[in-house]
Enzyme design. Structure first.
Site, short mmCIF file in Angstrom:
data_model
loop_
_atom_site.label_atom_id
_atom_site.label_comp_id
_atom_site.label_asym_id
_atom_site.label_seq_id
_atom_site.Cartn_x
_atom_site.Cartn_y
_atom_site.Cartn_z
N GLY A 1 14.34 -3.33 28.26
CA GLY A 1 15.00 -2.57 27.19
C GLY A 1 14.52 -1.14 27.22
O GLY A 1 13.36 -0.88 27.50
N ARG B 1 17.65 -5.63 33.19
CA ARG B 1 16.67 -6.74 33.13
C ARG B 1 16.77 -7.58 34.40
O ARG B 1 16.65 -8.80 34.37
CB ARG B 1 16.91 -7.57 31.87
N ASP C 1 6.37 -6.39 29.77
CA ASP C 1 5.76 -7.53 30.47
C ASP C 1 6.61 -8.04 31.64
O ASP C 1 6.09 -8.34 32.71
CB ASP C 1 5.52 -8.66 29.46
N THR D 1 7.47 -0.45 25.66
CA THR D 1 8.30 -1.37 24.86
C THR D 1 8.19 -0.97 23.40
O THR D 1 7.08 -0.68 22.93
CB THR D 1 7.90 -2.86 24.99
N ASP E 1 8.37 -2.94 21.14
CA ASP E 1 7.73 -4.07 20.45
C ASP E 1 6.20 -3.95 20.37
O ASP E 1 5.57 -4.64 19.59
CB ASP E 1 8.08 -5.39 21.14
N ASP F 1 3.92 -5.04 22.31
CA ASP F 1 3.24 -6.33 22.48
C ASP F 1 2.57 -6.50 23.84
O ASP F 1 2.26 -7.62 24.24
CB ASP F 1 4.23 -7.49 22.21
N ARG G 1 10.68 -9.29 19.23
CA ARG G 1 11.12 -10.60 19.69
C ARG G 1 10.03 -11.66 19.51
O ARG G 1 10.28 -12.74 19.03
CB ARG G 1 11.49 -10.48 21.17
O1 F6P Z 1 12.85 -4.24 24.47
C1 F6P Z 1 12.46 -5.12 23.48
C2 F6P Z 1 13.64 -5.42 22.59
O2 F6P Z 1 14.05 -4.25 21.94
C3 F6P Z 1 13.36 -6.55 21.61
O3 F6P Z 1 12.77 -6.10 20.43
C4 F6P Z 1 14.73 -7.12 21.41
O4 F6P Z 1 14.67 -8.48 21.07
C5 F6P Z 1 15.38 -6.94 22.74
O5 F6P Z 1 14.74 -5.87 23.38
C6 F6P Z 1 16.87 -6.68 22.67
O6 F6P Z 1 17.34 -6.60 23.96
P1 F6P Z 1 18.82 -6.15 24.38
O7 F6P Z 1 18.80 -4.67 24.50
O8 F6P Z 1 19.02 -6.83 25.67
O9 F6P Z 1 19.74 -6.60 23.30
#
Ligand code: F6P
Length: 342
Positions: A10, A72, A103, A125, A127, A129, A171
């Site tokens: 992301g 991804r 990660d 990220t 997040d 994390d 997440r």
């Molecule tokens: O990159 C992490 C994140 O932003 C999470 O918080 C979230 O669940 C996910 O990516 C959303 O991903 P996408 O952009 O594929 O909807």
């Protein structure tokens, strides 16, 4: 020396600031040739690249998204893809890759390193994390955006005597919910690390209303769940790393509160607003420090490592000690949020 740069997973505000720092120091101080890999690991699987030079990085510092694109893509998912990565890097004359990711993306960097592709990592990220670093870049911006949203929802909640539920990203961990909740003065913060009891949440809100506070703000991570239940999945399927698409816990909490105590609720899902746009000053500085440190790792042949922030120092940590070891929230922060709960 030819250095590739890629961003995967992301996006997070600050990716472009990292690219700018890596490329500028790589060219100006070390005389390297720099090349961008398009759309994360997919670019190395498919052989798509773009030039990176002092002109292409001009004006990048405040820009959101990633000029290299992201994906991804997991080369370990399809047979033959890791060989394509090695072959394409070889064909292009790439000696090493600066990998900007979380990660999943950095996990690929670690494994590709074992197959012979020299990589260094930059922790990204929203997040927050990733282990062994106090902060990933992008997180501060996401918290800032969520806090601003809470402030705005506060005034409308108060005017209408409502309960406002704000669902934020996160997440597997509740870093964004917790920090934005504390900063925005949330009445309840729900995080993945602490499954909740909906009856207790309703009781807290009812008590607050009985004390004369006719509105409440509940911040909930997308990964939060009631005790004994599963997380709420938004859509079927998962990405190439097995991550599900979450979303909807805010609506569950809102409906339950309305049902239990009869107070009108509204739900706001912040979603990708938290990832888009310009990075905060903090993230610009952090991303720049990371980028400079990453190209220094390349220069010092310290492959297989990630740059990290510990205290106020940029340090290096082995990728093998980071991958797969998710950093849960600081429970001290959770206790602080609880003081203001209900
Ligand atoms: O990159 C992490 C994140 O932003 C999470 O918080 C979230 O669940 C996910 O990516 C959303 O991903 P996408 O952009 O594929 O909807």
């Amino acid at each position: 020396m030819k250095v590739g740069v890629l961003s995967g997973g992301g996006d997070a505000p600050g990716i472009n600031a990292v690219i700018r720092a890596v490329v500028r120091k790589g060219i100006r101080n070390y005389g390297y040739e720099m090349i961008g890999v398009l759309d994360g690991w997919r670019g190395l699987v498919e052989g798509s690249f773009t030039p990176l030079n002092l002109e292409t990085i001009s004006g990048l510092l405040p820009r959101g998204g990633s000029i290299l694109g992201t994906s991804r893509t997991n080369p370990f998912k399809r047979e033959g893809d890791t060989q394509k990565v090695l072959d394409n890097a070889n064909k292009k004359g790439i000696d090493t890759v600066v990998v900007i990711g979380g990660d999943d993306t950095l996990g690929v960097a670690l494994k590709m390193g074992e197959l012979g592709l020299k990589c260094v990592g930059v922790p990204k990220t929203i997040d927050n994390d990733l282990g062994l670093t106090d902060y990933t870049f992008g997180f501060n911006t996401a918290v800032h955006i969520a806090c601003e949203a809470i402030d705005r929802l506060h005034t409308t909640a108060e005017a209408h005597h409502r309960v406002m539920i704000i669902e934020v990203m996160g997440r597997y961990t509740g870093w964004i919910a917790l920090e934005a909740g504390i900063a925005g003065g949330a009445d309840i913060v729900l995080i993945p690390e602490k499954p909740f009891n909906i009856d207790e949440i309703c009781k807290h809100i009812k008590q607050r209303h009985d004390r004369g506070k006719a509105f409440s703000l509940v911040v909930v991570s997308e990964g939060a769940k009631p005790k004994g239940a599963q997380r709420i999945i938004y859509g079927a399927g998962s990405d190439e790393f097995g991550n599900p698409r979450l979303g909807g816990i805010g609506y569950y909490v809102g409906k339950e509160i309305e049902r239990c105590i009869g107070i009108e609720t509204r739900v706001v899902v912040l979603g990708h607003l938290q990832r888009g746009g310009s990075p905060t000053a903090f993230d610009r500085v952090l991303a720049t420090r990371y980028g400079i440190a990453a190209i220094d790792l390349v220069h010092n042949n310290q492959f297989g490592n990630m740059v990290a922030l510990q205290g106020n120092q940029i340090v290096l940590v082995p990728l093998k000690d980071v991958i797969g070891k998710r950093k849960s929230v600081d429970l001290g922060l959770y206790e602080i949020a609880k003081v203001f709960s209900g």
